[in-house]
Write a protein that holds these residues in place. Structure first.
Motif, mmCIF file in Angstrom:
data_model
loop_
_atom_site.group_PDB
_atom_site.id
_atom_site.type_symbol
_atom_site.label_atom_id
_atom_site.label_comp_id
_atom_site.label_asym_id
_atom_site.label_seq_id
_atom_site.Cartn_x
_atom_site.Cartn_y
_atom_site.Cartn_z
ATOM 1 N N MET A 1 0.724 -1.230 0.064
ATOM 2 C CA MET A 1 0.299 -0.211 -0.099
ATOM 3 C C MET A 1 0.957 1.567 0.305
ATOM 4 S SD MET A 1 -2.988 0.606 -0.417
ATOM 5 C CE MET A 1 -4.555 2.416 0.273
ATOM 6 N N GLU A 2 1.940 1.380 0.628
ATOM 7 C CA GLU A 2 2.445 2.099 0.856
ATOM 8 C C GLU A 2 3.713 2.738 -0.193
ATOM 9 O OE1 GLU A 2 7.729 3.507 2.553
ATOM 10 O OE2 GLU A 2 5.626 1.256 3.194
ATOM 11 N N ASN A 3 3.883 2.061 -1.610
ATOM 12 C CA ASN A 3 3.992 1.857 -2.921
ATOM 13 C C ASN A 3 2.983 2.375 -3.662
ATOM 14 O OD1 ASN A 3 6.367 1.011 -2.028
ATOM 15 N ND2 ASN A 3 6.431 -1.498 -3.367
ATOM 16 N N ILE A 4 1.873 2.160 -3.853
ATOM 17 C CA ILE A 4 0.901 2.609 -4.098
ATOM 18 C C ILE A 4 0.871 4.314 -3.778
ATOM 19 C CG2 ILE A 4 -1.584 2.763 -4.846
ATOM 20 C CD1 ILE A 4 -1.708 -0.053 -4.087
ATOM 21 N N GLU A 5 0.683 4.307 -2.174
ATOM 22 C CA GLU A 5 0.745 5.920 -1.981
ATOM 23 C C GLU A 5 2.079 6.607 -3.058
ATOM 24 O OE1 GLU A 5 0.972 5.634 2.189
ATOM 25 O OE2 GLU A 5 -1.332 4.698 2.181
ATOM 26 N N ILE A 6 2.813 6.104 -2.487
ATOM 27 C CA ILE A 6 4.129 6.634 -3.165
ATOM 28 C C ILE A 6 4.128 7.366 -4.639
ATOM 29 C CG2 ILE A 6 6.735 6.849 -4.294
ATOM 30 C CD1 ILE A 6 6.292 7.662 -0.706
ATOM 31 N N ILE A 7 3.346 6.238 -5.318
ATOM 32 C CA ILE A 7 3.353 6.687 -7.272
ATOM 33 C C ILE A 7 2.133 7.298 -7.258
ATOM 34 C CG2 ILE A 7 2.352 4.908 -9.282
ATOM 35 C CD1 ILE A 7 3.680 2.970 -7.959
ATOM 36 N N VAL A 8 1.372 6.834 -6.686
ATOM 37 C CA VAL A 8 0.062 8.536 -6.479
ATOM 38 C C VAL A 8 0.652 10.045 -6.406
ATOM 39 C CG1 VAL A 8 -2.348 9.092 -5.914
ATOM 40 C CG2 VAL A 8 -1.873 6.748 -5.714
ATOM 41 N N LEU A 9 1.092 9.945 -5.314
ATOM 42 C CA LEU A 9 1.886 11.428 -5.029
ATOM 43 C C LEU A 9 2.829 11.908 -6.085
ATOM 44 C CD1 LEU A 9 2.927 11.103 -1.339
ATOM 45 C CD2 LEU A 9 0.838 12.669 -2.198
ATOM 46 N N LEU A 10 3.348 11.269 -6.638
ATOM 47 C CA LEU A 10 4.244 11.402 -8.268
ATOM 48 C C LEU A 10 3.835 11.287 -8.855
ATOM 49 C CD1 LEU A 10 7.476 8.369 -7.537
ATOM 50 C CD2 LEU A 10 7.873 10.709 -6.860
ATOM 51 N N LEU A 11 2.719 10.604 -9.495
ATOM 52 C CA LEU A 11 1.977 11.462 -10.679
ATOM 53 C C LEU A 11 1.614 12.137 -10.688
ATOM 54 C CD1 LEU A 11 -0.017 8.058 -10.939
ATOM 55 C CD2 LEU A 11 1.600 9.440 -12.535
ATOM 56 N N PHE A 12 0.993 13.417 -8.842
ATOM 57 C CA PHE A 12 0.813 14.796 -8.881
ATOM 58 C C PHE A 12 1.657 14.861 -9.643
ATOM 59 C CE2 PHE A 12 -3.022 13.214 -6.544
ATOM 60 C CZ PHE A 12 -4.265 14.131 -6.399
ATOM 61 N N GLY A 13 2.621 14.745 -9.387
ATOM 62 C CA GLY A 13 4.118 15.727 -9.430
ATOM 63 C C GLY A 13 3.970 15.648 -11.435
ATOM 64 N N VAL A 14 4.006 14.350 -11.810
ATOM 65 C CA VAL A 14 4.204 14.456 -13.053
ATOM 66 C C VAL A 14 3.347 15.568 -13.615
ATOM 67 C CG1 VAL A 14 3.710 12.622 -15.499
ATOM 68 C CG2 VAL A 14 5.406 12.368 -13.322
ATOM 69 N N THR A 15 1.619 15.371 -13.349
ATOM 70 C CA THR A 15 0.947 16.068 -14.063
ATOM 71 C C THR A 15 1.361 17.827 -13.691
ATOM 72 O OG1 THR A 15 -0.527 14.181 -12.530
ATOM 73 C CG2 THR A 15 -1.244 16.715 -13.688
ATOM 74 N N PHE A 16 1.670 18.109 -12.404
ATOM 75 C CA PHE A 16 2.231 19.676 -12.052
ATOM 76 C C PHE A 16 3.461 19.728 -13.196
ATOM 77 C CE2 PHE A 16 0.033 19.439 -8.188
ATOM 78 C CZ PHE A 16 -0.750 20.144 -8.600
ATOM 79 N N LEU A 17 3.595 18.839 -13.562
ATOM 80 C CA LEU A 17 4.952 18.873 -14.812
ATOM 81 C C LEU A 17 4.917 19.457 -15.792
ATOM 82 C CD1 LEU A 17 8.131 18.879 -14.631
ATOM 83 C CD2 LEU A 17 8.172 16.309 -15.279
ATOM 84 N N ALA A 18 3.602 18.554 -16.300
ATOM 85 C CA ALA A 18 3.488 18.160 -17.679
ATOM 86 C C ALA A 18 2.309 20.353 -18.068
ATOM 87 C CB ALA A 18 2.155 17.946 -17.653
ATOM 88 N N VAL A 19 2.403 20.675 -16.832
ATOM 89 C CA VAL A 19 1.812 22.198 -17.151
ATOM 90 C C VAL A 19 2.760 23.619 -16.713
ATOM 91 C CG1 VAL A 19 0.375 24.030 -15.460
ATOM 92 C CG2 VAL A 19 -0.172 21.772 -15.113
ATOM 93 N N LEU A 20 3.445 23.220 -16.705
ATOM 94 C CA LEU A 20 5.268 23.679 -16.050
ATOM 95 C C LEU A 20 5.787 23.513 -17.657
ATOM 96 C CD1 LEU A 20 6.640 25.380 -14.953
ATOM 97 C CD2 LEU A 20 8.088 23.648 -14.086
ATOM 98 N N SER A 21 5.310 22.178 -18.551
ATOM 99 C CA SER A 21 6.310 21.829 -19.627
ATOM 100 C C SER A 21 5.579 22.844 -21.110
ATOM 101 C CB SER A 21 6.473 20.528 -20.010
ATOM 102 O OG SER A 21 6.555 20.724 -21.175
ATOM 103 N N ASN A 22 3.808 22.660 -20.466
ATOM 104 C CA ASN A 22 3.226 23.307 -21.341
ATOM 105 C C ASN A 22 3.532 25.413 -21.626
ATOM 106 O OD1 ASN A 22 2.332 20.711 -22.638
ATOM 107 N ND2 ASN A 22 -0.038 21.493 -21.122
ATOM 108 N N ARG A 23 3.433 25.263 -20.385
ATOM 109 C CA ARG A 23 3.944 27.210 -20.643
ATOM 110 C C ARG A 23 5.495 27.481 -20.723
ATOM 111 N NH1 ARG A 23 1.019 29.396 -14.643
ATOM 112 N NH2 ARG A 23 -1.501 27.936 -15.196
ATOM 113 N N THR A 24 5.795 26.572 -20.533
ATOM 114 C CA THR A 24 7.643 26.876 -20.515
ATOM 115 C C THR A 24 7.883 26.339 -22.189
ATOM 116 O OG1 THR A 24 8.258 25.379 -19.713
ATOM 117 C CG2 THR A 24 8.566 27.448 -18.150
ATOM 118 N N ARG A 25 6.677 25.377 -23.063
ATOM 119 C CA ARG A 25 7.573 25.073 -23.679
ATOM 120 C C ARG A 25 8.606 23.680 -24.301
ATOM 121 N NH1 ARG A 25 6.307 29.237 -28.848
ATOM 122 N NH2 ARG A 25 3.169 29.499 -28.103
#
Length: 536
Positions: A1-25
């Motif tokens: 369960m701990e691994n799943i929680e870590i992966i979900v949190l990291l996916l949140f980080g990837v999502t925000f990374l996509a926002v930053l990637s779009n803004r900075t091209r």
């Protein structure tokens, strides 16, 4: 369960990374591989051990199917010679050269393991190349060859990978037998893919009209195609690609408008999650790979990085060695090719520099079995994964970030997709206006005038844009372009007024939820149409 929680949190980080990637091209594939590297350096994160067959089956079919769906069958067929030379010949050539270099210069790697590494890093990732080159005005034929190469070379690379893997697991290899089986799995794989595509085409067209069911079936399709082909010991990957090309070509006859909108939206989300997830899992696995390499082989990080750089340089050099003879020899031998296809050495340089590796290579590397049939640990598995990661980083980051500069330095004439858009829009509106005058004779004049005025306004706006003459690099400098976009912006403003009223009615409970949702959906569709119509 701990691994799943870590992966979900990291996916949140990837999502925000996509926002930053779009803004900075900043190209998102490059950002993803850097995230994988950062994750591998974060202390106290858990080590996730994946079952190789799960990685292979879960990730590859949908990723390849989505890529095939976006490809053009006409462009694929037109450029089949160039695509085949790159996707089959270059894959085998890369496998052999990387295998020789790895066996010669990296201690402890057998021939079979070296060729296994070569097969894994042989297929480039067209998604990475097209995302990096987006908006740079590269000729569409070059983009089509890159995309077609990526579709087919994933299959050919995986076939070579399976033969190298079988040689390690069984300890035997016959070249003539492997060559015959290669042709067999290709032919059967394509046949299965065509058969699955035809059956699903009939199902979509004749039996299914519910959008939710249609979208669900699109997710099951790549897995079904893959499993059926593998059942007949054929190439499941080539079957998936064939099914995707077949159904994509006929998609206009299969789906309703609502199904198509839902499917496109849902698939974008799924592919985004899969791409992010595989590099997160890679980063978590690298935390185990590097310490294991240091402890087992007593090899330091500098030496490992040197091996990774060596393999990466071989991968890059081999592509250039192959590209020029593969392009020039057919031209020397055939006058038809010289007449039909224009030649520009600068395009070959761009093609050679676009050989970036990505998510497919990583998925294949992670699918290497953990143990041999005897129960022993798979030899050099961690080293192969590490070297694959190095190749992905070097090609994506070094080549990906410098590719725009290379294109600008070569001073290629820019191809404007806007001119093509102008021609298509003119034909579409013209056909509609002809239909209004010739076919809608029984309409009352009031209705006919309203419809005619709508299309005439759109047609006149298009004619006043001077769109074909516009430089694709210009922005907000064309007065006629502003005229074209003004009506769309006004309509969008009015839609926002309607949307605000819908929100108020919803908050005050003055209308039923069903009615409000239906009107909101209509506004969303219209807003999407107007946003796509605006020329940026």
């Amino acid at each position: 369960m701990e691994n799943i929680e870590i992966i979900v949190l990291l996916l949140f980080g990837v999502t925000f990374l996509a926002v930053l990637s779009n803004r900075t091209r900043f190209p998102f594939p490059i950002a993803l591989v850097l995230v994988g590297l950062v994750i591998s350096l974060i202390p106290n994160l858990p080590v996730v051990i994946l079952k190789p067959e799960v990685v292979f089956f879960v990730f590859l079919p949908p990723l390849l199917y989505e890529a095939a769906w976006k490809a053009s069958w006409h462009e694929f067929k037109t450029n089949i010679r160039s695509i085949t030379l790159a996707a089959v010949g270059l894959v085998i050539f890369t496998t052999l050269c990387v295998g020789w270099a790895a066996h010669t210069f990296i201690p402890g790697i057998t021939w079979a393991e070296a060729f296994l590494l070569g097969a894994i890093v042989s297929p480039p990732d067209a998604v990475a190349a097209t995302s990096v080159t987006k908006g740079l005005g590269i000729h569409p034929r070059l983009i089509s060859i890159l995309e077609g190469e990526s579709l087919v070379n994933d299959a050919s690379g995986l076939i070579v990978y399976k033969y190298a893997l079988a040689a390690i697991l069984t300890g035997s290899f016959e070249l003539w037998e492997a060559g015959f089986q290669f042709l067999e799995v290709v032919v059967v794989g394509v046949g299965v893919g065509m058969a699955v595509g035809y059956v699903l085409y009939l199902i979509h067209k004749n039996f299914i009209c519910e959008p939710l069911v249609e979208v669900t079936l699109t997710f099951l399709t790549p897995y079904a195609s893959y499993l059926i082909a593998e059942h007949f010991h054929a190439s499941g990957v080539l079957s998936v690609v064939t099914t995707g090309l077949y159904l994509s070509f006929r998609s206009a006859d299969m789906f309703t408008t609502e199904s198509r909108i839902q499917a496109n939206s849902v698939w974008e989300v799924v592919i985004f999650i899969l791409n992010g997830l595989i590099f997160i899992l890679l980063g978590l696995q690298m935390k185990m790979v590097i310490p294991d390499l240091e402890s087992v082989g007593s090899v330091g990080i500098p030496t490992l990085l040197g091996y990774g750089l060596l393999v990466s340089l071989v991968v890059i050099a081999v592509r250039f060695i192959w590209v020029f003879p593969a392009a020039l020899i057919p031209r020397w031998l055939s006058s038809k090719i010289r007449t039909r296809e224009e030649y520009d050495r600068r395009n070959l340089i761009i093609f050679g520099w676009s050989g970036m590796r990505g998510v497919v290579s990583m998925a294949i590397a992670l699918s290497i079995p953990l143990t041999l049939p005897s129960g022993e640990t798979f030899p050099n598995r961690n080293l192969i994964i590490f070297l694959t990661f190095c190749v992905i980083i070097v090609t994506l980051v070094a080549q990906g970030l410098t590719l725009p500069a290379v294109i600008r330095k070569l001073k290629l004439p820019k191809h404007s997709i806007l001119a093509e858009e102008y021609e298509v829009r003119t034909k579409v509106l013209g056909a509609a206006m002809v239909h209004i005058e010739e076919k809608l004779l029984d309409l009352d004049e009031a209705t006919k005038d309203t419809v005619r005025t709508n299309y005439q306004n759109r047609f006149e706006r298009l004619q006043h844009t001077e769109l074909p003459l516009r430089n694709p690099q210009e922005k907000d400098t064309n007065p006629a372009l502003a005229v074209f976009n003004r009506l769309s912006h006004v309509q969008l403003e009015l839609i926002e007024v309607e949307r605000e009223l819908i929100k108020q009615l919803h908050k005050q409970g003055q209308a039923s939820e069903e009615v409000l949702r239906k009107i909101e959906w209509e506004l969303d569709i219209e807003e999407t149409r107007l946003q796509l119509e605006i020329i940026k």
